[in-house]
Design an enzyme around this catalytic site. Structure first.
Site, short mmCIF file in Angstrom:
data_model
loop_
_atom_site.label_atom_id
_atom_site.label_comp_id
_atom_site.label_asym_id
_atom_site.label_seq_id
_atom_site.Cartn_x
_atom_site.Cartn_y
_atom_site.Cartn_z
N PRO A 230 0.83 -1.20 0.00
CA PRO A 230 0.00 0.00 0.00
C PRO A 230 0.86 1.24 0.00
O PRO A 230 1.75 1.39 0.83
CB PRO A 230 -0.79 -0.12 1.30
CG PRO A 230 -0.37 -1.39 1.94
CD PRO A 230 0.90 -1.80 1.33
N GLU A 231 0.58 2.11 -0.93
CA GLU A 231 1.23 3.42 -0.97
C GLU A 231 0.18 4.44 -0.52
O GLU A 231 -0.90 4.06 -0.09
CB GLU A 231 1.75 3.71 -2.38
CG GLU A 231 2.64 2.59 -2.91
CD GLU A 231 3.15 2.81 -4.31
OE1 GLU A 231 3.35 3.96 -4.70
OE2 GLU A 231 3.37 1.81 -5.04
N HIS B 123 -4.50 -15.14 8.27
CA HIS B 123 -3.32 -14.35 8.67
C HIS B 123 -3.67 -13.15 9.55
O HIS B 123 -2.97 -12.14 9.53
CB HIS B 123 -2.55 -13.87 7.45
CG HIS B 123 -2.22 -14.97 6.50
ND1 HIS B 123 -1.35 -15.99 6.80
CD2 HIS B 123 -2.68 -15.23 5.25
CE1 HIS B 123 -1.28 -16.82 5.78
NE2 HIS B 123 -2.08 -16.40 4.84
N ARG C 69 2.50 -11.50 5.03
CA ARG C 69 3.95 -11.41 4.94
C ARG C 69 4.61 -10.80 6.15
O ARG C 69 5.83 -10.69 6.21
CB ARG C 69 4.35 -10.68 3.66
CG ARG C 69 4.05 -11.53 2.43
CD ARG C 69 4.27 -10.76 1.17
NE ARG C 69 5.65 -10.38 1.00
CZ ARG C 69 6.08 -9.59 0.03
NH1 ARG C 69 5.22 -9.11 -0.84
NH2 ARG C 69 7.33 -9.31 -0.09
#
Length: 281
Positions: free
Chosen positions: A2-3, A98, A117
């Site tokens: 995400p930016e 997750h 991740r």
DNA sequence: ATTGGGACCTGCTCGC
DNA sequence: TGCGAGCAGGTCCCAA
């Protein structure tokens, strides 16, 4: 992942849902391999204790960081890393894979932080506990900050020998730009990503400033980019749509929409850069 | 002092 | 069909 546009989309999604709500408890899901998520948040028990009964006052964004302001002057700071998601859920909703932390809120609401991740990070700043010294938000100005002008940018680039793409990715220069948008900004500005930052002219700096604002604004209006592996999702687990507007990112080998040349890709500053060898000089 | 490269994780895609 | 290599939108840390 995400930016700025993705983080802003998440912010706009969670703010109306959680603002004013009380945190009943923060459930930290144990991870045998260690939780990077909580690396800087003291121990999980202290984390839980300090969040219990706090009230969420507002949700802000700084660069790619989300700032969740709580009463008693505490700030919950969340970075989504590459694969982090913040989801608004009900207790009756099925579990999300997750999930690392579940914030149980009043009114039968949950804010779930899921991150396959594990590159995401969560911080809790508690002035009461003397945790005011370090500020991970000591970032460069926001792209929309009027402080950023072509003259300002030019002066920052003038004494730097790194590639212009690396400079745009530097969160301490300008906050919020990542790999996708740096490629898009440089293409729109007609500048090769491997150009030395000090070679950028005043005119080019002006193009960078204008296209940065234009592209980020447009990407926010499209709710961000869900490209490639499609990791990014908003707070309702929905993809964005700016991937349909990308000019170069993830388009290597395809034709440039402007001149039909093949889009090239190569590693610059450790990241894969995409650009048009004809349009960008 | 900057800058470049590797490390940190997991899941997915591609090629053999 | 199966498996390993390579790659992914981010940031930190260390060595040159």
């Amino acid at each position: 992942m995400p930016e700025l546009p993705e983080v802003e989309t998440v912010r706009r999604g969670i703010e109306p849902a959680i603002r004013g709500k009380r945190i009943l408890s923060a459930e930290v899901i144990p991870d045998p391999k260690g939780i990077r998520t909580l690396r800087r948040v003291r121990s999980a028990p202290a984390f839980r204790k300090n969040l219990t009964n706090r009230i969420i006052e507002k949700v802000d964004r700084r660069g790619k960081y989300l700032l969740i302001y709580l009463n008693h002057d505490e700030i919950l700071i969340i970075h989504l890393g590459m694969s982090g998601r913040l989801l608004i859920r009900r207790p009756s909703d099925p579990p999300d894979p997750h999930t690392r932390i579940i914030f149980h809120l009043e009114k039968k609401l949950e804010l779930r932080f899921a991150d396959p991740r594990k590159f995401g990070e969560v911080y809790l700043f508690s002035p009461a506990l003397g945790e005011t010294a370090v500020n991970p938000l000591d970032l460069g100005p926001e792209p929309f900050d009027p402080e950023i002008t072509s003259a300002w940018l030019l002066s920052r680039l003038a004494k730097s020998s790194r590639p212009i793409k690396a400079a745009l990715l530097d969160q301490y220069l300008i906050a919020g730009i990542g790999n996708i948008y740096s490629d898009e900004i440089l293409h729109a500005s007609r500048i090769r990503p491997d150009r030395n930052a000090s070679s950028i002219t005043r005119e080019e700096a002006d193009r960078i400033v204008r296209h940065t604002r234009r592209i980020l604004k447009l990407a926010i209006s499209k709710r961000g980019t869900t490209a490639g592996d499609g990791v990014y999702r908003d707070s309702r687990n929905q993809p964005g749509s700016f991937q349909n507007h990308l000019q170069v990112y993830a388009r290597e080998g395809e034709g440039c929409y402007h001149c039909r040349s093949k889009i090239a890709s190569r590693t610059i500053g450790g990241r894969t850069a995409h650009f048009c060898p004809e349009c960008q000089k």
